[in-house]
Structures are given as structure tokens and as C-alpha cells.
Design an enzyme around this catalytic site. Structure first.
Site, PDB file in Angstrom:
ATOM      1  N   LYS A 138       0.864  -1.191   0.000  1.00  0.00           N
ATOM      2  CA  LYS A 138       0.000   0.000   0.000  1.00  0.00           C
ATOM      3  C   LYS A 138       0.889   1.226   0.000  1.00  0.00           C
ATOM      4  O   LYS A 138       2.029   1.176   0.456  1.00  0.00           O
ATOM      5  CB  LYS A 138      -0.871   0.020   1.256  1.00  0.00           C
ATOM      6  N   ASP A 179      -6.949   4.325  -4.594  1.00  0.00           N
ATOM      7  CA  ASP A 179      -7.621   4.207  -3.292  1.00  0.00           C
ATOM      8  C   ASP A 179      -8.239   5.589  -3.045  1.00  0.00           C
ATOM      9  O   ASP A 179      -8.493   6.316  -4.032  1.00  0.00           O
ATOM     10  CB  ASP A 179      -6.618   3.806  -2.194  1.00  0.00           C
TER      11      ASP A 179
HETATM   12  P1  NDP Z   1     -12.833   7.929  -3.000  1.00  0.00           P
HETATM   13  O1  NDP Z   1     -11.768   8.913  -2.811  1.00  0.00           O
HETATM   14  O2  NDP Z   1     -13.392   7.679  -4.348  1.00  0.00           O
HETATM   15  O3  NDP Z   1     -14.067   8.260  -2.041  1.00  0.00           O
HETATM   16  C1  NDP Z   1     -13.882   8.327  -0.666  1.00  0.00           C
HETATM   17  C2  NDP Z   1     -15.201   8.711  -0.020  1.00  0.00           C
HETATM   18  O4  NDP Z   1     -15.085   8.575   1.389  1.00  0.00           O
HETATM   19  C3  NDP Z   1     -15.552  10.168  -0.263  1.00  0.00           C
HETATM   20  O5  NDP Z   1     -16.956  10.306  -0.243  1.00  0.00           O
HETATM   21  C4  NDP Z   1     -14.913  10.852   0.936  1.00  0.00           C
HETATM   22  O6  NDP Z   1     -15.489  12.096   1.270  1.00  0.00           O
HETATM   23  C5  NDP Z   1     -15.161   9.841   2.023  1.00  0.00           C
HETATM   24  N1  NDP Z   1     -14.101   9.969   3.029  1.00  0.00           N
HETATM   25  C6  NDP Z   1     -12.774   9.763   2.850  1.00  0.00           C
HETATM   26  N2  NDP Z   1     -12.083  10.016   3.965  1.00  0.00           N
HETATM   27  C7  NDP Z   1     -12.992  10.385   4.863  1.00  0.00           C
HETATM   28  C8  NDP Z   1     -12.908  10.768   6.214  1.00  0.00           C
HETATM   29  N3  NDP Z   1     -11.733  10.826   6.857  1.00  0.00           N
HETATM   30  N4  NDP Z   1     -14.069  11.065   6.851  1.00  0.00           N
HETATM   31  C9  NDP Z   1     -15.262  11.007   6.211  1.00  0.00           C
HETATM   32  N5  NDP Z   1     -15.401  10.650   4.918  1.00  0.00           N
HETATM   33  C10 NDP Z   1     -14.289  10.351   4.266  1.00  0.00           C
HETATM   34  O7  NDP Z   1     -12.249   6.562  -2.381  1.00  0.00           O
HETATM   35  P2  NDP Z   1     -12.763   5.067  -2.596  1.00  0.00           P
HETATM   36  O8  NDP Z   1     -14.223   5.024  -2.802  1.00  0.00           O
HETATM   37  O9  NDP Z   1     -11.866   4.436  -3.575  1.00  0.00           O
HETATM   38  O10 NDP Z   1     -12.398   4.419  -1.170  1.00  0.00           O
HETATM   39  C11 NDP Z   1     -13.339   4.322  -0.103  1.00  0.00           C
HETATM   40  C12 NDP Z   1     -12.890   3.215   0.846  1.00  0.00           C
HETATM   41  O11 NDP Z   1     -12.860   1.977   0.143  1.00  0.00           O
HETATM   42  C13 NDP Z   1     -11.502   3.377   1.444  1.00  0.00           C
HETATM   43  O12 NDP Z   1     -11.501   2.833   2.760  1.00  0.00           O
HETATM   44  C14 NDP Z   1     -10.631   2.514   0.543  1.00  0.00           C
HETATM   45  O13 NDP Z   1      -9.461   2.088   1.209  1.00  0.00           O
HETATM   46  C15 NDP Z   1     -11.584   1.372   0.297  1.00  0.00           C
HETATM   47  N6  NDP Z   1     -11.313   0.537  -0.884  1.00  0.00           N
HETATM   48  C16 NDP Z   1     -11.178   1.074  -2.132  1.00  0.00           C
HETATM   49  C17 NDP Z   1     -10.968   0.262  -3.217  1.00  0.00           C
HETATM   50  C18 NDP Z   1     -10.902   0.788  -4.600  1.00  0.00           C
HETATM   51  O14 NDP Z   1     -10.782  -0.028  -5.535  1.00  0.00           O
HETATM   52  N7  NDP Z   1     -10.983   2.083  -4.826  1.00  0.00           N
HETATM   53  C19 NDP Z   1     -10.798  -1.196  -3.056  1.00  0.00           C
HETATM   54  C20 NDP Z   1     -11.034  -1.666  -1.710  1.00  0.00           C
HETATM   55  C21 NDP Z   1     -11.253  -0.815  -0.676  1.00  0.00           C
HETATM   56  P3  NDP Z   1     -14.678  13.450   0.921  1.00  0.00           P
HETATM   57  O15 NDP Z   1     -14.684  13.538  -0.566  1.00  0.00           O
HETATM   58  O16 NDP Z   1     -15.443  14.520   1.622  1.00  0.00           O
HETATM   59  O17 NDP Z   1     -13.291  13.258   1.485  1.00  0.00           O
HETATM   60  O1  2IT Z   2      -7.876  -1.455  -0.781  1.00  0.00           O
HETATM   61  C1  2IT Z   2      -7.811  -1.967  -1.928  1.00  0.00           C
HETATM   62  O2  2IT Z   2      -7.981  -3.177  -2.100  1.00  0.00           O
HETATM   63  C2  2IT Z   2      -7.581  -1.086  -3.076  1.00  0.00           C
HETATM   64  N1  2IT Z   2      -7.501   0.131  -2.895  1.00  0.00           N
HETATM   65  C3  2IT Z   2      -7.415  -1.653  -4.446  1.00  0.00           C
HETATM   66  C4  2IT Z   2      -6.030  -2.188  -4.643  1.00  0.00           C
HETATM   67  C5  2IT Z   2      -5.691  -2.631  -6.046  1.00  0.00           C
HETATM   68  O3  2IT Z   2      -4.493  -2.927  -6.229  1.00  0.00           O
HETATM   69  O4  2IT Z   2      -6.550  -2.703  -6.915  1.00  0.00           O
END
Ligand code: NDP
Ligand code: 2IT
Length: 449
Positions: A129, A169
Site C-alpha cells: 500500500k 484508493d
Molecule cells: P474515493 O476517494 O473515491 O471516495 C472516498 C469517499 O469517502 C468520499 O466520499 C470521501 O469524502 C469519504 N471519506 C474519505 N475520507 C474520509 C474521512 N476521513 N471522513 C469522512 N469521509 C471520508 O475513495 P474510494 O471510494 O476508492 O475508497 C473508499 C474506501 O474503500 C476506502 O476505505 C478505501 O481504502 C476502500 N477501498 C477502495 C478500493 C478501490 O478499488 N478504490 C478497493 C477496496 C477498498 P470526501 O470527498 O469529503 O473526502
Molecule cells: O484497498 C484496496 O484493495 C484497493 N484500494 C485496491 C487495490 C488494487 O491494487 O486494486
């Protein structure tokens, strides 16, 4: 319940003392160690050769300076991280996070979780990561590009199809991956599609990667609901966040007949009793990059924006926390249970506090931990790597069919492992044990490295 076995307690104590000031990392390690008591009781050989101690220690941690020039001509400095956690199963694989809260402890917790998540997918990928404390909010497109280029100027020497393959992420989506890939290509003079995933479809990306995490979590929850003879059809659902994972969870839940009535960002949440208008949400979040309050303004009457308070106060049958770590507290878990929640699927990484997890499980709520439920994203990244390696590209349907089968496989593996270790229905234990055993077997075979 959830007490750490006496033999494993010293390992946690050591992790806590060697990684001072990293509470999220301690939390993630503690949760896994709580599950491993039953494993070492059955298979004491996992206590040999400091295997568990080695699994808790990242193989390599890279921390670097990221200087860049903002639009006003000022030099800005951020800190970059890449924690290459475990490569027993394959090249380091895991996302990059851009958020002001990023520090080495956050990246370590995410890399540790990623190692077991990636093992659960059954694909040949290790865990890693990275990211930066850079805050993309309010930054122009040109600033984002210069920042991504500066980050890659350092990171490129640590990457490779067989070494380490980042993706997105929080704060890192298609735009950022494109700028980073462009800079990698320029620096190396090589078109190595396999060094990043989450790429755009015009330059080596995979169909369905954008959708994969949210879709995958929805498939996982659907499989859990099936074990109780029910489904998403007609269910009231709350999804926190409104980024990549949240948006495509909402899409798939709607396709499965559920109604998503609330979503959020860090400024508050919206309640839309008619069901979230996905096209409007995408326009606001993916195209205009605006705040969630804008959704309420544009959607009009009957839709509320609530600036303070918890989205988990909104009554629902299914909760899908998809924003960030520790966003769902013990108090929130009590409220959700009082309001009748029957299933929780973690789209985010470690969104429920340990207390919340305990409360859900004690109440018999179906609970899917992030390392299992959100593994569809990284699994589809592995499919992207497969397509890049074979210079091929598959159709959306073909890729989604693979994703659905992978999520079914992860669900069943967690379910069966929980049964096998005397904890039926405990998906946390199932995920930790099944993920651990796969990594541990490879590490034993590879010797002390
Ligand atoms: P994005 O940046 O697309 O969206 C994040 C969302 O979460 C936004 O709505 C953001 O609001 C909110 N957010 C982030 N930080 C905070 C915080 N500290 N407090 C409140 N709200 C918060 O990210 P993703 O959708 O990609 O990721 C969301 C989660 O999913 C994370 O935990 C990530 O690790 C996990 N994840 C992502 C994957 C992927 O493929 N993208 C795969 C597996 C897990 P704001 O815009 O106001 O910050
Ligand atoms: O938390 C996660 O699994 C991710 N942000 C996606 C990682 C990836 O390599 O696709």
C-alpha cells in the site's frame, strides 16, 4: 470471545512497542491475531520460524519527499509512502491513497490488511500500500498532474510488473492513475502496462475495474443474505461515502432491487427516500467533483442534507460503510441494530471499530469484513494484470462474470473456514484464517526470507 491466545499475546506486544504511535496498524494486527488462536491450537507449526512475527513486519518501507509547484508558483512539499508488506504470493499489490490523514501507520495497516485480502482472492498477488498526505481537495487539474508526476519520479524505481503494482484508493482514481502512468512511461521509455492497475480503457485498463469494488461488495452481501434465505430485493440500504466504492455499490444494489436511501462525504450526508438518483450523484461526484450537499440542492424537495451527525442514524436493513477506517462506532452499531439492520458489508478498509464489530456479531447481524467484502477491486486489478500480460482485453460481461465468481469463492471460503474452525457464521474469523493460511503456507515453503 475475541481474546488473544496466550502464545500470540507477546507478538502483539512487540508490534505495539516497535510501531509506536500507529494505532490503526495495532488495531488491524490485533484483529487478525484474535482469529489465529484457533489456528495455532490446531496447527502449532505456524508458531515456528517466527512466521507470525514475520507476517507482521513489512518487507520494505519507502518514505520520500514529493516537491511540486502549485498554481501560484509556490513550492509545496508532501510526503510519499510505499509499504511493500508481503511478497510470498506474488508482486506487492495495493492502492495509493491521497489524503491529509495519511501517515506511515495508516499505510502499514492498509498494507497488512491487503496481504490477507489479496490471499483471499486466490490470485497470485502479494500485499502493499502507499500514498501521500497530499490533499487533492480544491486543487486544479494542473496541480494534480504536477503532483502525480513528482510522486512517480521517485516511485518509478520501486515498481515493476514482477515487483510492485499500485492502483487507486481514496483520492486516487482514473485521472491520477493516468498522470502517473504517463510519467512512468516517460521516465523509463517503456510501455509497461503491467506496472499500475485501474488504468483507463484507452491505455490498457480493464473493463469493470472502476465498478469492481462496489459491485464485489454487493455480490458478497447478496451471498450472505442468501444463507438466510433472503436477498437485496426490497431492502432499505445505507451506503456511506460517495466516491468510487460507494457509487458502484449503489448501482449494483439498485440492480438487485434494493433501495439506497442515504450516502455521504466528509461534510455530511443526504437522505433521499425516493432512492438515490445515481446519474445525478455521478454527475456531481465524478464529473464536477462537488460536495454531497449539492446533491440535495439539485435533487430538490424531500431530500435532506445533514451536516452534522451520523449517517448510521438512518434506519436500514443493510449498511455498507464505504468511506474510511473507523467511521462506524460502537454507538452507531447499537443504533443500526435498534433500527433493524440485518447485514453489514464493509466496502471500506476497517470502517467498523472493533467494538462495533463485536456488537454486530453478538447481535447475530451478518457481518462481512472489508478484507473479504471489498476484495473485488484488487481481484479485478489482478484480472487487469492478466490481460496486460497476455496483451488481451476482455469484454465487460466476461470480466464481471469472473468478478462475480471470485466474490462467490471468497464468500464460500470464509463461510466454510469459519465452520471448520468452530465459529459458524463468523466471517471475520473465516477471512482472517483463510487469508493467513494461504500466506503462511507460501512463507513456510520459501524459507526464512
Ligand atoms: P474515493 O476517494 O473515491 O471516495 C472516498 C469517499 O469517502 C468520499 O466520499 C470521501 O469524502 C469519504 N471519506 C474519505 N475520507 C474520509 C474521512 N476521513 N471522513 C469522512 N469521509 C471520508 O475513495 P474510494 O471510494 O476508492 O475508497 C473508499 C474506501 O474503500 C476506502 O476505505 C478505501 O481504502 C476502500 N477501498 C477502495 C478500493 C478501490 O478499488 N478504490 C478497493 C477496496 C477498498 P470526501 O470527498 O469529503 O473526502
Ligand atoms: O484497498 C484496496 O484493495 C484497493 N484500494 C485496491 C487495490 C488494487 O491494487 O486494486
Amino acid at each position: 470471545m475475541n481474546k488473544i491466545d496466550d502464545k500470540l499475546q507477546p507478538i502483539l506486544a512487540e508490534v505495539v512497542s516497535r510501531n509506536a504511535g500507529e494505532p490503526e496498524f495495532h488495531q488491524a494486527v490485533q484483529e487478525v491475531l484474535e482469529s489465529l488462536g484457533r489456528v495455532v491450537a490446531k496447527h502449532p507449526h505456524y508458531l515456528e520460524a517466527a512466521l507470525i512475527e514475520r507476517i507482521c513486519e513489512p518487507e520494505r518501507q519507502i518514505i520520500f519527499r514529493i516537491p511540486w509547484v502549485d498554481d501560484a508558483g509556490n513550492v509545496q512539499i508532501n510526503r510519499g509512502f510505499r509499504v511493500q508488506f508481503n511478497s510470498a504470493l506474488g508482486p506487492y499489490k495495493g492502492g495509493l491513497r491521497f489524503h491529509p490523514s495519511v501517515n506511515v501507520g495508516i499505510i502499514k495497516f492498509l498494507g497488512f490488511e491487503q496481504t490477507f485480502k489479496n490471499a483471499l482472492t486466490g490470485m497470485p498477488i502479494g500485499g502493499g500500500k502507499g500514498g501521500s498526505d497530499f490533499d487533492p481537495k480544491g486543487r486544479s487539474d494542473a496541480e494534480i498532474m504536477r503532483f502525480c508526476q513528482s510522486l512517480m519520479t521517485e516511485l518509478h524505481r520501486h515498481l515493476g510488473e514482477y515487483t510492485d503494482v499500485p492502483a487507486g484508493d481514496i483520492g486516487v482514481g482514473g485521472r491520477e492513475i493516468g498522470y502517473m502512468f504517463g510519467q512512468y512511461k516517460r521516465l523509463t521509455n517503456r510501455y509497461e502496462a503491467g506496472i499500475l492497475t485501474g488504468k483507463g480503457l484507452s491505455y490498457g485498463g480493464s473493463q469493470a475495474r472502476t465498478e469492481a469494488t462496489g459491485y464485489g461488495n454487493t455480490y458478497f452481501v447478496q451471498a450472505m443474505l442468501e444463507t438466510k434465505g433472503t436477498s437485496f430485493d426490497g431492502k432499505r440500504v445505507v451506503v456511506s461515502g460517495s466516491g468510487n466504492v460507494a457509487i458502484y455499490s449503489i448501482e449494483k444494489v439498485q440492480e438487485f432491487g434494493g433501495k439506497v436511501v442515504a450516502c455521504s462525504d466528509s461534510s455530511g450526508y443526504v437522505i433521499d427516500e425516493n432512492g438515490i438518483d445515481l446519474a445525478l450523484l455521478q454527475e456531481i461526484k465524478e464529473v464536477r467533483r462537488e460536495r454531497i450537499s449539492e446533491y440535495a440542492l439539485r435533487r430538490g424537495e424531500g431530500v435532506q442534507f445533514i451536516a452534522n451527525g451520523s449517517i448510521w442514524d438512518v434506519p436500514c436493513d443493510v449498511a455498507m460503510p464505504s468511506a474510511t477506517q473507523n467511521e462506524l462506532s460502537g454507538k452507531d452499531a447499537h443504533t443500526l441494530i435498534k433500527n433493524g439492520v440485518i447485514a453489514v458489508g464493509e466496502g471500506a478498509n476497517m470502517p467498523s471499530t472493533p467494538e462495533a464489530v463485536r456488537i454486530f456479531q453478538d447481535a447475530g447481524v451478518l457481518f462481512a469484513p472489508g478484507k473479504a467484502a471489498n476484495a473485488g477491486g484488487v481481484a479485478t486489478s489482478a484480472l487487469e494484470m492478466q490481460q496486460n500480460a497476455s496483451r488481451d482485453s476482455w469484454s465487460f460481461d466476461q470480466t464481471e462474470t469472473r468478478l462475480a465468481a471470485i466474490m462467490r469463492g471468497i464468500h464460500d471460503r470464509c463461510y466454510e473456514t469459519a465452520d471448520e474452525y468452530g465459529a459458524p457464521g463468523d466471517y471475520v474469523l473465516g477471512a482472517n484464517v483463510a487469508g493467513f493460511v494461504r500466506v503462511a503456507e507460501a512463507m513456510r515453503a520459501l524459507g526464512v526470507v
